[in-house]
Design a protein around this motif. Sequence first.
Motif, PDB file in Angstrom:
ATOM      1  N   HIS A 350       0.831  -1.205   0.000  1.00 33.67           N
ATOM      2  CA  HIS A 350       0.000   0.000   0.000  1.00 33.67           C
ATOM      3  C   HIS A 350       0.869   1.260   0.000  1.00 33.67           C
ATOM      4  N   ILE A 351       1.952   1.222   0.761  1.00 35.78           N
ATOM      5  CA  ILE A 351       2.872   2.363   0.799  1.00 35.78           C
ATOM      6  C   ILE A 351       3.525   2.557  -0.565  1.00 35.78           C
ATOM      7  N   LEU A 352       3.933   1.448  -1.189  1.00 37.92           N
ATOM      8  CA  LEU A 352       4.573   1.525  -2.498  1.00 37.92           C
ATOM      9  C   LEU A 352       3.597   2.009  -3.569  1.00 37.92           C
ATOM     10  N   ALA A 353       2.346   1.577  -3.494  1.00 37.03           N
ATOM     11  CA  ALA A 353       1.341   2.033  -4.454  1.00 37.03           C
ATOM     12  C   ALA A 353       1.149   3.542  -4.349  1.00 37.03           C
ATOM     13  N   CYS A 354       1.147   4.055  -3.127  1.00 35.26           N
ATOM     14  CA  CYS A 354       1.025   5.499  -2.917  1.00 35.26           C
ATOM     15  C   CYS A 354       2.215   6.228  -3.524  1.00 35.26           C
ATOM     16  N   PHE A 359       4.294   9.609  -8.848  1.00 33.66           N
ATOM     17  CA  PHE A 359       5.045   9.761 -10.099  1.00 33.66           C
ATOM     18  C   PHE A 359       4.131   9.989 -11.298  1.00 33.66           C
ATOM     19  N   VAL A 360       2.839   9.857 -11.080  1.00 36.63           N
ATOM     20  CA  VAL A 360       1.859  10.195 -12.116  1.00 36.63           C
ATOM     21  C   VAL A 360       1.321  11.603 -11.866  1.00 36.63           C
ATOM     22  N   VAL A 361       0.908  11.851 -10.633  1.00 34.29           N
ATOM     23  CA  VAL A 361       0.315  13.142 -10.288  1.00 34.29           C
ATOM     24  C   VAL A 361       1.358  14.267 -10.359  1.00 34.29           C
ATOM     25  N   GLY A 362       2.580  13.997  -9.853  1.00 29.04           N
ATOM     26  CA  GLY A 362       3.616  15.026  -9.811  1.00 29.04           C
ATOM     27  C   GLY A 362       3.982  15.565 -11.183  1.00 29.04           C
ATOM     28  N   PRO A 363       4.427  14.712 -12.135  1.00 30.60           N
ATOM     29  CA  PRO A 363       4.755  15.216 -13.472  1.00 30.60           C
ATOM     30  C   PRO A 363       3.561  15.853 -14.183  1.00 30.60           C
ATOM     31  N   ALA A 364       2.341  15.330 -13.948  1.00 28.17           N
ATOM     32  CA  ALA A 364       1.154  15.934 -14.564  1.00 28.17           C
ATOM     33  C   ALA A 364       0.951  17.359 -14.051  1.00 28.17           C
ATOM     34  N   ALA A 387       8.585  13.021  -2.590  1.00 29.44           N
ATOM     35  CA  ALA A 387       7.982  12.104  -1.621  1.00 29.44           C
ATOM     36  C   ALA A 387       7.759  10.728  -2.242  1.00 29.44           C
ATOM     37  N   GLY A 388       7.372  10.689  -3.508  1.00 30.73           N
ATOM     38  CA  GLY A 388       7.186   9.408  -4.184  1.00 30.73           C
ATOM     39  C   GLY A 388       8.462   8.592  -4.190  1.00 30.73           C
ATOM     40  N   PHE A 389       9.583   9.253  -4.449  1.00 30.83           N
ATOM     41  CA  PHE A 389      10.864   8.544  -4.438  1.00 30.83           C
ATOM     42  C   PHE A 389      11.224   8.091  -3.027  1.00 30.83           C
ATOM     43  N   GLY A 390      11.049   8.978  -2.059  1.00 25.73           N
ATOM     44  CA  GLY A 390      11.461   8.667  -0.698  1.00 25.73           C
ATOM     45  C   GLY A 390      10.670   7.544  -0.055  1.00 25.73           C
TER      46      GLY A 390
END
Length: 525
Positions: A350-354, A359-364, A387-390
Amino acid sequence: MPDAAPNLAPTPLTEQPIAAEAAPVSSRILLAAVLLGCLIVPTGVSGTGVALPAIAADTGAGAATLQWVVNAFNLAFACSTLLAGSLADIFGRKRLFMTGASTFLVAAVLSASTTDIVVLDIARALAGIGAAAIFSCGGALLATNFEGKSQVRAFAFMGTAAGLGLGLGPTISGLLVDRLGWQTIFVFNAVGIAVVLVLVAIAKSAPETLRHGASIDTPGSATFVGGLLLLIFAIVQGGAWGWTAPGTLALLAAGVVLLAVFVAVERRREHPMFDFSVLRDRRMVGLIMVPVTASFGFVTLLTYLPTYMSTAWGDSVGTAGLKMLVMTIPIVIAPVLAGWIAQRGVAPRHILACSLLFFVVGPAWLLVIGPEASFLSVVVPMILIGAGFGLGVGLVDGEALRLVSPEKSGMAAGLVNTARLGSEAIAVAIYGALLTTFTASKIADSVHRAAGPDADPHEIADQVSTGKITEAAAQAPAADRADFAHTLVTGYDAALHTMLWVLVAVGAVLTVLVVSLLRPSPRTR
């Protein structure tokens, strides 16, 4: 007979015994060494790109040889990681870690002391080889020296250190280049790795479980390194040669063939460099795809966004590096936060899915960027991307190593880092090549009008995408240079927006794939 297959029983990823005792002092010293190594090494991935204009000014390097300051490191890093992990299981993780650190130290000293671009490129490749051993063996050392909650924390700290090094690379490099010159980047690396060597030398590590009777897998090593080398080289050169040029296609085909031969060879070896049985568990496949997604959604922007800030916004190298802190500060917090959440019963998937959704929302969201846009308009998407990377960077390593037996921990760590670093090299190469290609297509007509029919739009686009806007604009008559420079920036900005849409699409596809692979089987629900 082949080595026994690792334990692939479909147990939940979080199901591990918890050790209550604190780690001994020697283990803490070893942890400090691994963390410092994981902090220093990634600055070579993200930070060196910031120094390219200064290196070009000092060495007189052209665009082709200049890009290999970054690409040589990434290429060697990616090609050597799986091999380093395999050798660690045979000769010892601590021994290989120190060998890698020593190699990296020599390369850093050589990089800091030369003004010859070819020597610098060779030194960067040598640094990539040393970095591969540091990362592969560092994760394996943590897996064998810590357990339970201590291991969870160790990998969370490792993720924080790696992310922090990658994220702070542009900031540290920008400040050093502005004030002391580009050579100080490598002096910083040399001093840091020298401290790592001292710490590892005085630390006592736990007894290692090695693959006794195994030998170096020469056919597997040669075909894997050769195949990956050709594949990445083809991607790096594809933008300059043309994606359908005979040379590009030949290199791609040769790389694919060698990697296919590698798979065939490994399946027949008694002691393979890589045991493909670990991929029978779809959870392992899903885990190694997480850093691949991060490479496209985070590392590409970390590498090229500072150049955009300098080119489109007129920021200095140091200012652009400081602005990148917005994207890197979450890396300090998110890995520890992910470990804290996991210890309280939230499933890692679940954490990884978040993290992947970011990485979809950020670049968009980052599509709001533009030459006239304010920095404040891109703060939130940059935070989301960081945050997605971290959230995933430390969690993935620990979860992947729990799926294999101890004697193969080096190979498993090598696999995860090969996926991470190989995808970083490929993603950065693809991003750079496509950005130049898109820029060239958008400025082609303007280039021919301003600089003449013989001017090469791709060459000018290459200059623009590496921050050399003044040199690119100089190809137009003096009276037209200001307008031409504005046209080049506009075309470059449009190319960046095209690339952001590409990142959104790649992130969405990989997120769906990873979530599907990490879903629990019916027996574990």
